[in-house]
Scaffold this motif. Sequence first.
Motif, PDB file in Angstrom:
ATOM      1  N   LEU A   1      33.277  26.440  32.484  1.00  0.00           N
ATOM      2  CA  LEU A   1      32.243  27.031  32.134  1.00  0.00           C
ATOM      3  C   LEU A   1      32.475  27.801  30.455  1.00  0.00           C
ATOM      4  CD1 LEU A   1      30.454  29.261  34.677  1.00  0.00           C
ATOM      5  CD2 LEU A   1      29.732  27.088  33.468  1.00  0.00           C
ATOM      6  N   ALA A   2      33.558  27.837  30.142  1.00  0.00           N
ATOM      7  CA  ALA A   2      33.847  28.480  28.743  1.00  0.00           C
ATOM      8  C   ALA A   2      33.407  27.572  27.776  1.00  0.00           C
ATOM      9  CB  ALA A   2      35.483  28.462  28.741  1.00  0.00           C
ATOM     10  N   PRO A   3      33.682  26.159  27.483  1.00  0.00           N
ATOM     11  CA  PRO A   3      33.156  25.669  26.561  1.00  0.00           C
ATOM     12  C   PRO A   3      31.516  25.541  26.448  1.00  0.00           C
ATOM     13  CG  PRO A   3      33.941  24.189  28.055  1.00  0.00           C
ATOM     14  CD  PRO A   3      34.318  25.399  28.479  1.00  0.00           C
ATOM     15  N   VAL A   4      31.089  25.650  27.616  1.00  0.00           N
ATOM     16  CA  VAL A   4      29.499  25.493  27.718  1.00  0.00           C
ATOM     17  C   VAL A   4      29.022  26.899  26.901  1.00  0.00           C
ATOM     18  CG1 VAL A   4      27.589  25.746  29.228  1.00  0.00           C
ATOM     19  CG2 VAL A   4      29.388  24.381  29.785  1.00  0.00           C
TER      20      VAL A   4
ATOM     21  N   ALA B   1      40.875  20.885  30.136  1.00  0.00           N
ATOM     22  CA  ALA B   1      39.973  21.050  31.103  1.00  0.00           C
ATOM     23  C   ALA B   1      40.331  20.431  32.315  1.00  0.00           C
ATOM     24  CB  ALA B   1      38.671  19.891  30.697  1.00  0.00           C
ATOM     25  N   THR B   2      41.708  20.038  32.515  1.00  0.00           N
ATOM     26  CA  THR B   2      42.541  19.724  33.488  1.00  0.00           C
ATOM     27  C   THR B   2      43.141  20.685  34.222  1.00  0.00           C
ATOM     28  OG1 THR B   2      44.550  19.156  32.508  1.00  0.00           O
ATOM     29  CG2 THR B   2      43.076  17.189  32.714  1.00  0.00           C
ATOM     30  N   THR B   3      42.785  22.032  33.684  1.00  0.00           N
ATOM     31  CA  THR B   3      43.427  23.195  34.416  1.00  0.00           C
ATOM     32  C   THR B   3      42.888  23.325  36.040  1.00  0.00           C
ATOM     33  OG1 THR B   3      43.798  24.199  32.294  1.00  0.00           O
ATOM     34  CG2 THR B   3      43.723  25.623  34.267  1.00  0.00           C
ATOM     35  N   PRO B   4      41.902  23.195  36.259  1.00  0.00           N
ATOM     36  CA  PRO B   4      41.372  23.221  37.544  1.00  0.00           C
ATOM     37  C   PRO B   4      42.207  22.225  38.607  1.00  0.00           C
ATOM     38  CG  PRO B   4      39.369  23.460  36.097  1.00  0.00           C
ATOM     39  CD  PRO B   4      40.582  23.194  35.330  1.00  0.00           C
ATOM     40  N   LEU B   5      42.250  21.303  38.123  1.00  0.00           N
ATOM     41  CA  LEU B   5      42.846  20.041  38.852  1.00  0.00           C
ATOM     42  C   LEU B   5      44.465  20.534  39.059  1.00  0.00           C
ATOM     43  CD1 LEU B   5      43.245  17.349  40.258  1.00  0.00           C
ATOM     44  CD2 LEU B   5      43.804  16.375  37.805  1.00  0.00           C
ATOM     45  N   TRP B   6      45.254  20.904  38.107  1.00  0.00           N
ATOM     46  CA  TRP B   6      46.504  21.660  38.430  1.00  0.00           C
ATOM     47  C   TRP B   6      46.695  22.781  39.389  1.00  0.00           C
ATOM     48  CZ3 TRP B   6      49.129  17.523  37.138  1.00  0.00           C
ATOM     49  CH2 TRP B   6      48.794  16.919  36.302  1.00  0.00           C
ATOM     50  N   THR B   7      45.664  23.617  39.092  1.00  0.00           N
ATOM     51  CA  THR B   7      45.412  24.856  40.042  1.00  0.00           C
ATOM     52  C   THR B   7      45.026  24.431  41.275  1.00  0.00           C
ATOM     53  OG1 THR B   7      44.496  25.984  37.916  1.00  0.00           O
ATOM     54  CG2 THR B   7      44.273  27.183  40.353  1.00  0.00           C
ATOM     55  N   MET B   8      44.232  23.326  41.699  1.00  0.00           N
ATOM     56  CA  MET B   8      43.849  23.090  43.156  1.00  0.00           C
ATOM     57  C   MET B   8      45.283  22.427  43.586  1.00  0.00           C
ATOM     58  SD  MET B   8      40.875  20.639  44.276  1.00  0.00           S
ATOM     59  CE  MET B   8      39.745  21.915  43.480  1.00  0.00           C
ATOM     60  N   ILE B   9      45.779  21.715  42.787  1.00  0.00           N
ATOM     61  CA  ILE B   9      47.210  21.027  43.313  1.00  0.00           C
ATOM     62  C   ILE B   9      48.232  22.046  43.752  1.00  0.00           C
ATOM     63  CG2 ILE B   9      49.075  19.641  42.775  1.00  0.00           C
ATOM     64  CD1 ILE B   9      47.218  18.207  41.027  1.00  0.00           C
TER      65      ILE B   9
ATOM     66  N   LEU C   1      32.544  16.563  38.971  1.00  0.00           N
ATOM     67  CA  LEU C   1      31.419  17.045  38.092  1.00  0.00           C
ATOM     68  C   LEU C   1      31.705  17.885  36.854  1.00  0.00           C
ATOM     69  CD1 LEU C   1      28.422  17.588  40.647  1.00  0.00           C
ATOM     70  CD2 LEU C   1      28.679  15.536  39.143  1.00  0.00           C
ATOM     71  N   GLY C   2      32.349  18.707  37.037  1.00  0.00           N
ATOM     72  CA  GLY C   2      33.033  19.982  35.920  1.00  0.00           C
ATOM     73  C   GLY C   2      33.814  19.077  34.785  1.00  0.00           C
ATOM     74  N   LEU C   3      34.741  18.319  35.250  1.00  0.00           N
ATOM     75  CA  LEU C   3      35.514  17.448  34.305  1.00  0.00           C
ATOM     76  C   LEU C   3      34.763  16.528  33.289  1.00  0.00           C
ATOM     77  CD1 LEU C   3      38.803  16.849  36.274  1.00  0.00           C
ATOM     78  CD2 LEU C   3      38.452  18.259  34.492  1.00  0.00           C
ATOM     79  N   LEU C   4      33.822  15.791  34.218  1.00  0.00           N
ATOM     80  CA  LEU C   4      32.871  14.983  33.372  1.00  0.00           C
ATOM     81  C   LEU C   4      31.713  15.725  32.709  1.00  0.00           C
ATOM     82  CD1 LEU C   4      31.540  12.608  36.464  1.00  0.00           C
ATOM     83  CD2 LEU C   4      33.120  11.889  34.481  1.00  0.00           C
ATOM     84  N   GLY C   5      31.421  16.748  33.251  1.00  0.00           N
ATOM     85  CA  GLY C   5      30.596  17.623  31.986  1.00  0.00           C
ATOM     86  C   GLY C   5      31.328  18.290  30.925  1.00  0.00           C
ATOM     87  N   VAL C   6      32.476  18.623  31.087  1.00  0.00           N
ATOM     88  CA  VAL C   6      33.346  19.089  30.127  1.00  0.00           C
ATOM     89  C   VAL C   6      33.547  17.885  29.208  1.00  0.00           C
ATOM     90  CG1 VAL C   6      35.533  19.891  29.493  1.00  0.00           C
ATOM     91  CG2 VAL C   6      34.330  20.947  31.324  1.00  0.00           C
TER      92      VAL C   6
ATOM     93  N   LEU D   1      24.009  18.766  26.258  1.00  0.00           N
ATOM     94  CA  LEU D   1      23.022  19.388  27.192  1.00  0.00           C
ATOM     95  C   LEU D   1      23.204  18.821  28.386  1.00  0.00           C
ATOM     96  CD1 LEU D   1      19.723  19.820  25.172  1.00  0.00           C
ATOM     97  CD2 LEU D   1      21.441  21.599  25.892  1.00  0.00           C
ATOM     98  N   LEU D   2      23.510  17.560  28.541  1.00  0.00           N
ATOM     99  CA  LEU D   2      23.856  16.909  29.889  1.00  0.00           C
ATOM    100  C   LEU D   2      25.068  17.357  30.310  1.00  0.00           C
ATOM    101  CD1 LEU D   2      22.640  13.214  29.049  1.00  0.00           C
ATOM    102  CD2 LEU D   2      21.600  14.912  30.650  1.00  0.00           C
ATOM    103  N   GLY D   3      26.142  17.407  29.499  1.00  0.00           N
ATOM    104  CA  GLY D   3      27.444  17.863  29.815  1.00  0.00           C
ATOM    105  C   GLY D   3      27.596  19.232  30.399  1.00  0.00           C
ATOM    106  N   ALA D   4      26.780  20.261  29.856  1.00  0.00           N
ATOM    107  CA  ALA D   4      26.552  21.588  30.306  1.00  0.00           C
ATOM    108  C   ALA D   4      25.772  21.547  31.858  1.00  0.00           C
ATOM    109  CB  ALA D   4      25.762  22.477  29.198  1.00  0.00           C
ATOM    110  N   GLY D   5      24.946  20.665  31.936  1.00  0.00           N
ATOM    111  CA  GLY D   5      24.406  20.434  33.302  1.00  0.00           C
ATOM    112  C   GLY D   5      25.443  20.043  34.239  1.00  0.00           C
ATOM    113  N   GLY D   6      26.175  19.261  33.939  1.00  0.00           N
ATOM    114  CA  GLY D   6      27.329  18.636  34.848  1.00  0.00           C
ATOM    115  C   GLY D   6      28.282  19.728  35.261  1.00  0.00           C
ATOM    116  N   VAL D   7      28.600  20.750  34.217  1.00  0.00           N
ATOM    117  CA  VAL D   7      29.499  21.714  34.392  1.00  0.00           C
ATOM    118  C   VAL D   7      28.854  22.601  35.241  1.00  0.00           C
ATOM    119  CG1 VAL D   7      30.612  23.447  33.265  1.00  0.00           C
ATOM    120  CG2 VAL D   7      30.843  21.234  32.284  1.00  0.00           C
TER     121      VAL D   7
END
Length: 315
Positions: free
Chosen positions: A257-260, A104-112, A132-137, A278-284
Amino acid sequence: MSKSTPLAYAGIVGATFFWGTNFNAGAYIIKSMAPISASIERFAISTLLLLLIFGLAGKLRLTTLKNNLAAFIGLGLLGFTAFNLATFFGLQTTTPINGALILATTPLWTMIFAVLLEGERIDRGRAIGLVLGLLGVGLVITRGDIQVLLGLKVATGDAIILAGSIAWAANMVGTRRFVKDSTPLETTKFSMLFGVIGLIVLGFIYESPMASISTASLSVHGAVFYLAVCGSLIAYLLWFKGIHAIGAARTSIFFNLAPVFTMLVSSILGVLPNVWQLLGAGGVILGVVFASGLVFGAGQSSAVKVRTGLADKAA
């Protein structure tokens, strides 16, 4: 916003849906086939279909392959071979929870990578979306148990999966940074070709692919075919199209979104989600909304907008 941007977002969501269902189909396949062997069959089918459908139609230019040979080899080994094998071998010595959280940290490395290599900037919306995405995952995977997060330990498997996450991030940014005058279709095809070669070499080293594939049932082969067509061919085409249209960093946030989608498909199959999922999906979902610029507006720099326009013309 160009006319193609909404379609790019829709395609990216479609790609993550297919990747989410990969876990459901893969869980069934792995009961009867060795992991690398299944990957070889999956990507061999995808590569062959791409060659037959688009190669014969004249949409795969050999000059593109020649001009970007080194880039395609690197992208194939990173995005197809390394990413898949890192996940497989990493999970041999770590837990699925650890692995999923690290991926789930992939977006972080991509952004860097995008900031360092492309000069993209992290605006407020993308920063909020990433958090929010990382917290949701985390909620989706841990079911709200904070002890799971606190109990994470750096192990060999964790390091391997982290390497796979970084490899996938490098692949996404590298697609935009180093590939020149190539359509998303050509990038997908040629990268996948070298990824398959890497899988075949490693497959014969660690497994017996021919025996594993020949003894699998028709239903297992059907599941592999689904992964090849939807989870590989279509998903990667949509994903690379998204990278060309809106940038690697903005596209990468949708990876969460994949794990959701995995959870939703599991619910259809009879495994209902709990309140934390469900809360995690909302966060994602909120994370995707913020990161996509729907709340604070398009936060791309002028340089990124110029590259986007050029990518749209090339596609």
